[in-house]
Motif scaffolding. Sequence first.
Motif, PDB file in Angstrom:
ATOM      1  N   LEU B  15       0.838  -1.212   0.000  1.00  0.00           N
ATOM      2  CA  LEU B  15       0.000   0.000   0.000  1.00  0.00           C
ATOM      3  C   LEU B  15       0.867   1.254   0.000  1.00  0.00           C
ATOM      4  CD1 LEU B  15      -2.908  -0.864   2.490  1.00  0.00           C
ATOM      5  CD2 LEU B  15      -2.942  -0.890   0.000  1.00  0.00           C
ATOM      6  N   GLU B  16       2.012   1.164   0.677  1.00  0.00           N
ATOM      7  CA  GLU B  16       2.922   2.316   0.695  1.00  0.00           C
ATOM      8  C   GLU B  16       3.474   2.584  -0.704  1.00  0.00           C
ATOM      9  OE1 GLU B  16       5.585   1.011   3.729  1.00  0.00           O
ATOM     10  OE2 GLU B  16       4.313   1.786   5.342  1.00  0.00           O
ATOM     11  N   GLN B  17       3.572   1.509  -1.491  1.00  0.00           N
ATOM     12  CA  GLN B  17       4.172   1.661  -2.817  1.00  0.00           C
ATOM     13  C   GLN B  17       3.199   2.184  -3.868  1.00  0.00           C
ATOM     14  OE1 GLN B  17       5.832  -2.227  -3.363  1.00  0.00           O
ATOM     15  NE2 GLN B  17       7.581  -1.799  -2.034  1.00  0.00           N
ATOM     16  N   ASP B  18       1.999   1.650  -3.911  1.00  0.00           N
ATOM     17  CA  ASP B  18       1.100   2.061  -5.010  1.00  0.00           C
ATOM     18  C   ASP B  18      -0.349   2.221  -4.578  1.00  0.00           C
ATOM     19  OD1 ASP B  18       0.282  -0.481  -4.609  1.00  0.00           O
ATOM     20  OD2 ASP B  18       0.287  -1.066  -6.723  1.00  0.00           O
ATOM     21  N   VAL B  54      -6.051  -2.537   9.010  1.00  0.00           N
ATOM     22  CA  VAL B  54      -6.616  -1.270   9.508  1.00  0.00           C
ATOM     23  C   VAL B  54      -6.802  -1.375  11.028  1.00  0.00           C
ATOM     24  CG1 VAL B  54      -8.666   0.213   9.481  1.00  0.00           C
ATOM     25  CG2 VAL B  54      -7.753  -0.682   7.331  1.00  0.00           C
ATOM     26  N   GLU B  55      -7.380  -2.488  11.452  1.00  0.00           N
ATOM     27  CA  GLU B  55      -7.612  -2.732  12.874  1.00  0.00           C
ATOM     28  C   GLU B  55      -6.291  -2.661  13.647  1.00  0.00           C
ATOM     29  OE1 GLU B  55     -10.295  -4.918  15.923  1.00  0.00           O
ATOM     30  OE2 GLU B  55     -10.798  -4.120  13.965  1.00  0.00           O
ATOM     31  N   ARG B  56      -5.266  -3.342  13.167  1.00  0.00           N
ATOM     32  CA  ARG B  56      -3.971  -3.388  13.857  1.00  0.00           C
ATOM     33  C   ARG B  56      -3.324  -2.003  13.943  1.00  0.00           C
ATOM     34  NH1 ARG B  56       1.494  -6.142  11.461  1.00  0.00           N
ATOM     35  NH2 ARG B  56       1.427  -4.165  10.333  1.00  0.00           N
ATOM     36  N   GLU B  57      -3.325  -1.269  12.815  1.00  0.00           N
ATOM     37  CA  GLU B  57      -2.650   0.031  12.785  1.00  0.00           C
ATOM     38  C   GLU B  57      -3.339   1.033  13.718  1.00  0.00           C
ATOM     39  OE1 GLU B  57       0.347   0.605  10.581  1.00  0.00           O
ATOM     40  OE2 GLU B  57       0.097  -1.532  11.043  1.00  0.00           O
ATOM     41  N   LEU B  94      -0.214   7.285   7.955  1.00  0.00           N
ATOM     42  CA  LEU B  94      -0.846   6.041   7.517  1.00  0.00           C
ATOM     43  C   LEU B  94      -0.922   5.925   5.996  1.00  0.00           C
ATOM     44  CD1 LEU B  94      -3.805   5.599  10.030  1.00  0.00           C
ATOM     45  CD2 LEU B  94      -1.687   4.281   9.909  1.00  0.00           C
ATOM     46  N   ALA B  95      -0.203   4.957   5.468  1.00  0.00           N
ATOM     47  CA  ALA B  95      -0.158   4.771   4.014  1.00  0.00           C
ATOM     48  C   ALA B  95      -1.454   4.170   3.492  1.00  0.00           C
ATOM     49  CB  ALA B  95       1.010   3.866   3.658  1.00  0.00           C
ATOM     50  N   MET B  96      -2.203   3.536   4.382  1.00  0.00           N
ATOM     51  CA  MET B  96      -3.396   2.832   3.912  1.00  0.00           C
ATOM     52  C   MET B  96      -4.601   3.740   3.722  1.00  0.00           C
ATOM     53  SD  MET B  96      -4.060   1.063   7.550  1.00  0.00           S
ATOM     54  CE  MET B  96      -4.853   2.025   8.841  1.00  0.00           C
TER      55      MET B  96
END
Lengths: 197, 197
Positions: B15-18, B54-57, B94-96
């Motif tokens: 997700l951080e990449q694209d 998402v939950e973990r972050e 957050l990259a997501m």
Amino acid sequence: MDKANIILDAMKTLLEQDDGASCSVSDIAKKAGIGKGSIYYYFKSKDEIFDALVEREYHQIIENCRVLMNRSYADAAQKFALLFRSYRSSTSLLAMDHYLHQQQNAAIHQKSLAKILSSLSPIVADIIRQGVEEKSFRCEKPQETAEIILSVYCFLYDPGIFKWTPEQLKEKASALATLLENGLSAAKGSFQFLYQT
Amino acid sequence: MDKANIILDAMKTLLEQDDGASCSVSDIAKKAGIGKGSIYYYFKSKDEIFDALVEREYHQIIENCRVLMNRSYADAAQKFALLFRSYRSSTSLLAMDHYLHQQQNAAIHQKSLAKILSSLSPIVADIIRQGVEEKSFRCEKPQETAEIILSVYCFLYDPGIFKWTPEQLKEKASALATLLENGLSAAKGSFQFLYQT
């Protein structure tokens, strides 16, 4: 009535019957008395029909609120209560709510909440402005304050997002009433209507 | 680290990449160095991996906030500012988020907003209670008031729901600051941190 609205009415009727659990584009076409092919001339999918139905129903409710506010000669605190009651009683009749709160409809649900906030906030802001003129409220940013109030209704109070008991909802309404009473420097009890049923 | 977390890390990196636009379960498996079959032992689908990520972050961010508040000896107004800054700076990384705000992820997005409100509200409520003890705030319902404040952050401020300009956001923050200052009978300027960058 135009065909697009006949299609929306057909889906609405089906939702009233079984919460739309099993209604397909074919079912909607049958109910509407329109060929399935013709439906696709107006809408690409069942999702699009539902999206348009939600939009139409909320648009109607909000228009009714706007007319009611424009016609009313009540003072700001009374208008607040009137708007609140009118909105609440019209949304409580919405048959599509159960379906709207299903997981696969989360995108349409979110869009509808954003739409409600954007459409209702200028109406609430006008009531706050009237209160400021009447010297019953103090508020420098009516539009933004209206959006804050509506965020609570669109998000915290949404039964599709949170499952609160009636008692919990009443506590929240009472906390909001106190926050607004003090926050807008309004007379004691001005926002009682929020938690009185 | 356990395999489930290795899988979540792999998706996070993608997700951080694209922005996850094209990442598949196979891509995640490859990145994690785990066979695709093994992935399905932990998660049923890409959606489930994303949901767990998402939950973990967010869980981590909220835990960090909780630890920070427990360690701090600041007064309530300072703690409010500290919490706000800490939460804002960690979520800005957050990259997501971009992926979370895509329409097909609306259900996970909504769930995450509800989770943030439920997890952060007891922390905010404790700050309000401290302020009441210190006699810097007046508030009869700290938990419910915390939920009202967080509704604004979770809904009105969410860039996946509304597209406000930085100026508009600042106006809203300033309206909220005034509403809270008056609403909690707090000292003038107590909530300045909300709109000062």
